[in-house]
Motif scaffolding. Structure first.
Motif, PDB file in Angstrom:
ATOM      1  N   PRO A 104     -26.002 -36.148 -13.766  1.00 53.60           N
ATOM      2  CA  PRO A 104     -26.497 -34.984 -14.508  1.00 53.60           C
ATOM      3  C   PRO A 104     -25.338 -34.278 -15.201  1.00 53.60           C
ATOM      4  O   PRO A 104     -24.223 -34.192 -14.677  1.00 53.60           O
ATOM      5  CB  PRO A 104     -27.099 -34.102 -13.405  1.00 53.60           C
ATOM      6  N   TYR A 105     -25.608 -33.760 -16.370  1.00 51.73           N
ATOM      7  CA  TYR A 105     -24.574 -33.051 -17.115  1.00 51.73           C
ATOM      8  C   TYR A 105     -24.453 -31.628 -16.604  1.00 51.73           C
ATOM      9  O   TYR A 105     -25.434 -31.002 -16.210  1.00 51.73           O
ATOM     10  CB  TYR A 105     -24.921 -33.043 -18.607  1.00 51.73           C
ATOM     11  N   ASP A 106     -23.224 -31.120 -16.643  1.00 51.50           N
ATOM     12  CA  ASP A 106     -23.047 -29.699 -16.369  1.00 51.50           C
ATOM     13  C   ASP A 106     -23.652 -28.868 -17.497  1.00 51.50           C
ATOM     14  O   ASP A 106     -24.331 -27.868 -17.249  1.00 51.50           O
ATOM     15  CB  ASP A 106     -21.556 -29.360 -16.242  1.00 51.50           C
ATOM     16  N   VAL A 107     -23.381 -29.291 -18.740  1.00 51.06           N
ATOM     17  CA  VAL A 107     -23.855 -28.553 -19.911  1.00 51.06           C
ATOM     18  C   VAL A 107     -24.355 -29.539 -20.959  1.00 51.06           C
ATOM     19  O   VAL A 107     -23.639 -30.485 -21.320  1.00 51.06           O
ATOM     20  CB  VAL A 107     -22.739 -27.691 -20.539  1.00 51.06           C
ATOM     21  N   ILE A 108     -25.573 -29.336 -21.425  1.00 49.88           N
ATOM     22  CA  ILE A 108     -26.046 -29.974 -22.649  1.00 49.88           C
ATOM     23  C   ILE A 108     -26.247 -28.862 -23.669  1.00 49.88           C
ATOM     24  O   ILE A 108     -27.008 -27.922 -23.441  1.00 49.88           O
ATOM     25  CB  ILE A 108     -27.362 -30.746 -22.444  1.00 49.88           C
ATOM     26  N   ALA A 109     -25.530 -28.959 -24.780  1.00 51.53           N
ATOM     27  CA  ALA A 109     -25.682 -28.005 -25.881  1.00 51.53           C
ATOM     28  C   ALA A 109     -26.509 -28.659 -26.973  1.00 51.53           C
ATOM     29  O   ALA A 109     -26.397 -29.862 -27.213  1.00 51.53           O
ATOM     30  CB  ALA A 109     -24.321 -27.586 -26.420  1.00 51.53           C
ATOM     31  N   MET A 110     -27.320 -27.871 -27.629  1.00 55.05           N
ATOM     32  CA  MET A 110     -28.244 -28.387 -28.641  1.00 55.05           C
ATOM     33  C   MET A 110     -28.149 -27.512 -29.882  1.00 55.05           C
ATOM     34  O   MET A 110     -28.339 -26.292 -29.798  1.00 55.05           O
ATOM     35  CB  MET A 110     -29.671 -28.381 -28.083  1.00 55.05           C
ATOM     36  N   GLY A 111     -27.828 -28.114 -31.027  1.00 58.08           N
ATOM     37  CA  GLY A 111     -27.782 -27.318 -32.248  1.00 58.08           C
ATOM     38  C   GLY A 111     -26.761 -27.790 -33.246  1.00 58.08           C
ATOM     39  O   GLY A 111     -26.552 -28.988 -33.425  1.00 58.08           O
TER      40      GLY A 111
ATOM     41  N   ALA B 110     -22.910 -24.984 -31.543  1.00 56.07           N
ATOM     42  CA  ALA B 110     -23.271 -25.750 -30.351  1.00 56.07           C
ATOM     43  C   ALA B 110     -22.193 -26.773 -30.015  1.00 56.07           C
ATOM     44  O   ALA B 110     -21.842 -26.966 -28.844  1.00 56.07           O
ATOM     45  CB  ALA B 110     -24.617 -26.445 -30.561  1.00 56.07           C
ATOM     46  N   ALA B 111     -21.656 -27.420 -31.040  1.00 57.48           N
ATOM     47  CA  ALA B 111     -20.588 -28.395 -30.804  1.00 57.48           C
ATOM     48  C   ALA B 111     -19.361 -27.717 -30.210  1.00 57.48           C
ATOM     49  O   ALA B 111     -18.730 -28.238 -29.279  1.00 57.48           O
ATOM     50  CB  ALA B 111     -20.229 -29.101 -32.115  1.00 57.48           C
ATOM     51  N   ASN B 112     -19.010 -26.552 -30.729  1.00 58.13           N
ATOM     52  CA  ASN B 112     -17.850 -25.833 -30.206  1.00 58.13           C
ATOM     53  C   ASN B 112     -18.042 -25.406 -28.754  1.00 58.13           C
ATOM     54  O   ASN B 112     -17.109 -25.439 -27.948  1.00 58.13           O
ATOM     55  CB  ASN B 112     -17.557 -24.604 -31.065  1.00 58.13           C
TER      56      ASN B 112
ATOM     57  N   PHE C 291     -12.703 -35.060 -27.463  1.00 54.77           N
ATOM     58  CA  PHE C 291     -12.743 -33.855 -26.638  1.00 54.77           C
ATOM     59  C   PHE C 291     -13.473 -34.078 -25.315  1.00 54.77           C
ATOM     60  O   PHE C 291     -13.597 -33.148 -24.513  1.00 54.77           O
ATOM     61  CB  PHE C 291     -13.430 -32.714 -27.395  1.00 54.77           C
ATOM     62  N   GLY C 292     -14.001 -35.269 -25.093  1.00 56.78           N
ATOM     63  CA  GLY C 292     -14.703 -35.552 -23.858  1.00 56.78           C
ATOM     64  C   GLY C 292     -16.150 -35.142 -23.844  1.00 56.78           C
ATOM     65  O   GLY C 292     -16.748 -34.966 -22.777  1.00 56.78           O
ATOM     66  N   VAL C 293     -16.760 -34.990 -25.017  1.00 55.56           N
ATOM     67  CA  VAL C 293     -18.166 -34.616 -25.131  1.00 55.56           C
ATOM     68  C   VAL C 293     -18.990 -35.864 -25.418  1.00 55.56           C
ATOM     69  O   VAL C 293     -18.689 -36.620 -26.351  1.00 55.56           O
ATOM     70  CB  VAL C 293     -18.380 -33.581 -26.255  1.00 55.56           C
ATOM     71  N   ASP C 294     -20.027 -36.103 -24.628  1.00 60.08           N
ATOM     72  CA  ASP C 294     -20.893 -37.259 -24.829  1.00 60.08           C
ATOM     73  C   ASP C 294     -21.691 -37.074 -26.120  1.00 60.08           C
ATOM     74  O   ASP C 294     -22.385 -36.072 -26.294  1.00 60.08           O
ATOM     75  CB  ASP C 294     -21.840 -37.398 -23.632  1.00 60.08           C
ATOM     76  N   ASP C 295     -21.587 -38.051 -27.013  1.00 61.94           N
ATOM     77  CA  ASP C 295     -22.217 -37.949 -28.336  1.00 61.94           C
ATOM     78  C   ASP C 295     -23.435 -38.848 -28.489  1.00 61.94           C
ATOM     79  O   ASP C 295     -23.889 -39.093 -29.604  1.00 61.94           O
ATOM     80  CB  ASP C 295     -21.191 -38.268 -29.429  1.00 61.94           C
ATOM     81  N   ARG C 296     -23.982 -39.345 -27.387  1.00 63.92           N
ATOM     82  CA  ARG C 296     -25.086 -40.304 -27.477  1.00 63.92           C
ATOM     83  C   ARG C 296     -26.306 -39.738 -28.203  1.00 63.92           C
ATOM     84  O   ARG C 296     -27.097 -40.480 -28.786  1.00 63.92           O
ATOM     85  CB  ARG C 296     -25.499 -40.772 -26.074  1.00 63.92           C
TER      86      ARG C 296
END
Length: 360
Positions: free
Chosen positions: A9-16, A45-47, A81-86
């Motif tokens: 599970p992700y700690d944070v999913i950002a949407m936008g 959201a990306a930031n 930056f270590g953000v999953d981009d799937r």
């Protein structure tokens, strides 16, 4: 994309929103005279996803880009930056958005958004969402911009409704009137989204759009009345007010810094807010930490690449200076002799900063 933590599970999913920021490498210069720019990942959201990842959290982003070289760059930057981009997928019909800014420290940072005819991040469709991952995330971060047009509005509301206030569900009020065909119609959509959120975050302008209340205490109470558990009202140089449904109240002063670029400070605040909520800290500690993270970014040129590491936030909280950016922007070339004085260097100004509400 596959990463080591992809099945957890992700700690944070950002949407936008996501896009490319093109920022002048010289400050105090209007765009008609800028001769050199730096390219950075941008979008609120990306930031926020980057900011949380910098603080050690497992993060992913739901968004869309154009099918173009700028879109390829954003994928590369997110992974770096270590953000999953799937869940950042291409849209054939629209180009990746570009945002320019002007930098006039300490408090003037005009933004110019190029999101026409439509930004790809507004083409997120409800049936494309991985609702199991959305519900499983410890925090879901959504934005007011995501409510500004269909199908993004329906997708944002579907993600919020599927959470059913499970875990922590944040609505960043993120008010950008130029993104709305009819800005006067925004409040009912904010109300629908707030009905599914547990945390609401916004500056005074954004709170007024969402609730009709501008005065910080009244705005916080109006947000709590929608059902959220925590209302966070950012007041710029006056600090931040946070009020919890249990009666806990924290009003935290700003962190004085020499401002270079105030853009992105609110996103650093958001990522740090997520970090503190996940850590289970009390409200006042979270606000102090988030304020410090925002101040660090305000003292740096870029947004995403300026997001602080944990040790940097702790250094500022301990009264130390803002350390250099972990990924500093490129140096501008020397000013040609015949233009000396025409393109000034950074024009610093020392003002209190508490995560301004106008990130890119």
């Amino acid at each position: 994309m596959t990463q080591a933590y992809a099945t957890q599970p992700y700690d944070v999913i950002a949407m936008g929103r996501i896009g490319v920021d093109l920022y002048p490498l010289r400050t105090g210069v209007s765009l008609d005279r800028v001769d050199v720019f730096g390219r950075f990942l941008g979008g609120s959201a990306a930031n926020v996803a980057v900011a949380a990842a910098r603080l050690g959290r497992r993060t992913a982003l739901i968004s869309r880009t154009g099918r173009d070289p700028f879109g390829d760059y954003l994928h590369e930057a997110l992974r770096g930056f270590g953000v999953d981009d799937r869940w950042v997928t291409p849209v054939d019909a629209y180009p990746t958005p570009v945002t320019f800014c002007e930098i006039f420290p300490p408090d003037d940072f005009p933004l110019y958004f190029y999101r026409r005819p439509k930004a790809p991040d507004l083409e997120i469709h409800p049936d494309e969402l991985d609702l199991d991952a959305v519900r499983g995330a410890r925090i879901l971060w959504t934005t007011g911009t995501g409510l500004s047009a269909e199908p993004s509005r329906a997708a944002t509301l579907a993600a919020l409704a599927h959470r059913d206030r499970a875990g922590t569900t944040v609505l960043d009020l993120d008010w950008r009137p130029m993104f709305w065909t009819d800005p006067a119609s925004a409040r009912p959509h904010y109300r629908r989204a707030l009905a599914h959120a547990t945390v609401a975050v916004g500056n005074q302008d954004e709170c007024e759009i969402a609730t009709g209340e501008r005065e910080p205490a009244a705005a916080a109470e109006a947000l709590l009345a929608t059902g959220v558990e925590l209302a966070v009202v950012k007041q710029g140089p006056r600090g931040v007010l946070a009020v919890h449904r249990d009666g806990t109240r924290a009003e935290v002063p700003p962190v004085p810094v020499e401002v270079v670029n105030g853009l992105g400070a609110g996103d650093a605040f958001g990522g740090a807010l997520c970090h503190g909520l996940l850590a289970g800290w009390d409200t006042a500690r979270i606000m102090r930490y988030a304020n410090a993270a925002g101040a660090i970014v305000a003292a740096r040129l870029a947004c995403s690449s300026a997001m602080p590491l944990p040790a940097e936030v702790e250094q500022v909280l301990a009264g130390g200076p803002v350390p250099p950016s972990p990924t500093p922007p490129p140096e501008p070339p020397p000013v040609p002799p015949d233009r000396t004085g025409a393109l000034p260097a950074t024009l610093p100004g020392t003002v209190p900063v508490a995560a301004p509400g106008d990130p890119s």
